[in-house]
Design an enzyme around this catalytic site. Structure first.
Site, PDB file in Angstrom:
ATOM      1  N   ASP A 229       5.791  28.910 -17.737  1.00  0.00           N
ATOM      2  CA  ASP A 229       4.992  27.686 -17.734  1.00  0.00           C
ATOM      3  C   ASP A 229       4.004  27.685 -16.572  1.00  0.00           C
ATOM      4  O   ASP A 229       4.321  28.106 -15.462  1.00  0.00           O
ATOM      5  CB  ASP A 229       5.942  26.483 -17.612  1.00  0.00           C
ATOM      6  CG  ASP A 229       5.241  25.159 -17.730  1.00  0.00           C
ATOM      7  OD1 ASP A 229       4.648  24.891 -18.792  1.00  0.00           O
ATOM      8  OD2 ASP A 229       5.297  24.368 -16.763  1.00  0.00           O
ATOM      9  N   GLU A 292       1.641  31.183 -19.499  1.00  0.00           N
ATOM     10  CA  GLU A 292       0.635  30.164 -19.811  1.00  0.00           C
ATOM     11  C   GLU A 292      -0.315  30.095 -18.618  1.00  0.00           C
ATOM     12  O   GLU A 292       0.051  29.622 -17.556  1.00  0.00           O
ATOM     13  CB  GLU A 292       1.299  28.805 -20.030  1.00  0.00           C
ATOM     14  CG  GLU A 292       0.309  27.679 -20.257  1.00  0.00           C
ATOM     15  CD  GLU A 292       0.915  26.302 -20.054  1.00  0.00           C
ATOM     16  OE1 GLU A 292       0.400  25.342 -20.647  1.00  0.00           O
ATOM     17  OE2 GLU A 292       1.889  26.178 -19.288  1.00  0.00           O
TER      18      GLU A 292
END
Length: 306
Positions: A229, A292
């Site tokens: 993330d 990401e």
């Protein structure tokens, strides 16, 4: 002649078809992976309490396998106050009770592998929950041994003596990217929600704790890697400075401005941090990692590939 042609056609139909060899046959398993994301809260409720859970996931694995899945990406299942659907983690080494138990998670890993699939988890290490033991200790005192595990700064004051955040940055969610802590009289940085303080990756001790608690713990459990993330945000550019006013995206009435990408995204040590995590932890396992990153040029993107 017609009979001969029919015979030849039949013969050709019976011949062995040419074997198709995948161009990825000798590459790592993740090169040809088909990834299926599972958002646990809304996926399958196994006990009727209104929340999806790990036993519910296990009950669907045959179906997941049947549609061609080779890798399951499990969105956050960790212990959390759930103020940001699990992206606010209060304990990296525990399963949130709404999803089940650690025994359920062990069973999920086992059952996924039994079907020839692999399991990757969300790795959320730009920030923790403000309920994480690390942050509770960090905010307990300016003299705390974990004070520098997060990003704390003194207030600024305007000409009238009004207290102001350390910079004019806006959170990616809303309002200032800084939250005032009354007890220790400083602000902490939180690029997302108020309850998600940013970890200080400049601190080597912090990074080591992340690698052990959030990464190695789960690889040792048997997970096959991570979807990382906000993988481009760990390295901030210091000193932290005000974002510049841009008339194309801001108005004079804007109280807070989004930080310049050069100060928070693809920072000066970001590739060093990822390479360190690879050399110290993930590279020692047959693990898949996919990050990401967000806004990124082609040239910058290639630097993330190890």
């Amino acid at each position: 002649m017609l009979a001969k042609n029919i015979a030849e056609s039949k013969y050709k139909l019976k011949s062995k078809p040419t074997e198709i060899v995948s161009p990825y046959a000798n590459e790592p398993w993740w090169k040809e992976a088909v990834v299926y994301q599972i958002w646990p809260a809304s996926y399958k409720d196994g006990n009727g309490d209104g929340w999806g859970d790990i036993p519910g996931i296990i009950s669907t694995l045959d179906h997941v396998k049947s549609i061609g899945t080779t890798v399951i990406w499990l969105s956050p299942h960790y212990e959390s106050p759930q103020k940001d659907m699990g992206y606010d983690i209060s304990n990296y080494e525990a399963v949130d009770k709404i999803y089940g138990s650690m025994e359920d998670m062990d069973k999920l890993i086992e059952e996924v592998h039994k079907r020839g699939m692999k399991l990757i988890c969300d790795l959320v290490v730009n920030h923790t929950s403000d309920q994480h033991a690390w942050f509770k200790e960090s905010r307990s005192s300016r003299d705390s041994s974990k004070r520098d595990w997060y990003i704390w700064r003194d207030a600024r004051y305007d000409a009238e003596g009004n207290r102001m955040p350390p910079t004019n940055w806006k959170s990616y969610f809303s309002g200032s990217a800084w939250t005032w802590d009354e007890k220790t009289q400083q602000y902490y940085l939180r690029l997302f929600a108020e309850s998600q303080p940013d970890l200080n990756w400049e601190n080597e001790e912090t990074r080591e704790a992340i690698y052990q608690s959030a990464v190695k713990f789960w690889l040792d459990k048997g997970v096959d890697g991570f979807r990382i993330d906000t993988a481009g945000l760990y390295s901030k550019k210091y000193p932290l400075e005000d974002a510049k006013f841009d008339p194309k995206s801001h108005t004079e009435s804007d109280e807070f401005l989004f930080p310049e990408l050069g100060q928070t995204l693809n920072g000066p040590r970001i590739h060093e941090f990822h390479k360190e995590m690879y050399s110290k932890v993930t590279g020692k396992y047959d693990a898949m990692t996919v990050g990401e990153v967000g806004v990124c040029s082609r040239e910058e993107t290639l630097k993330y590939i190890i």
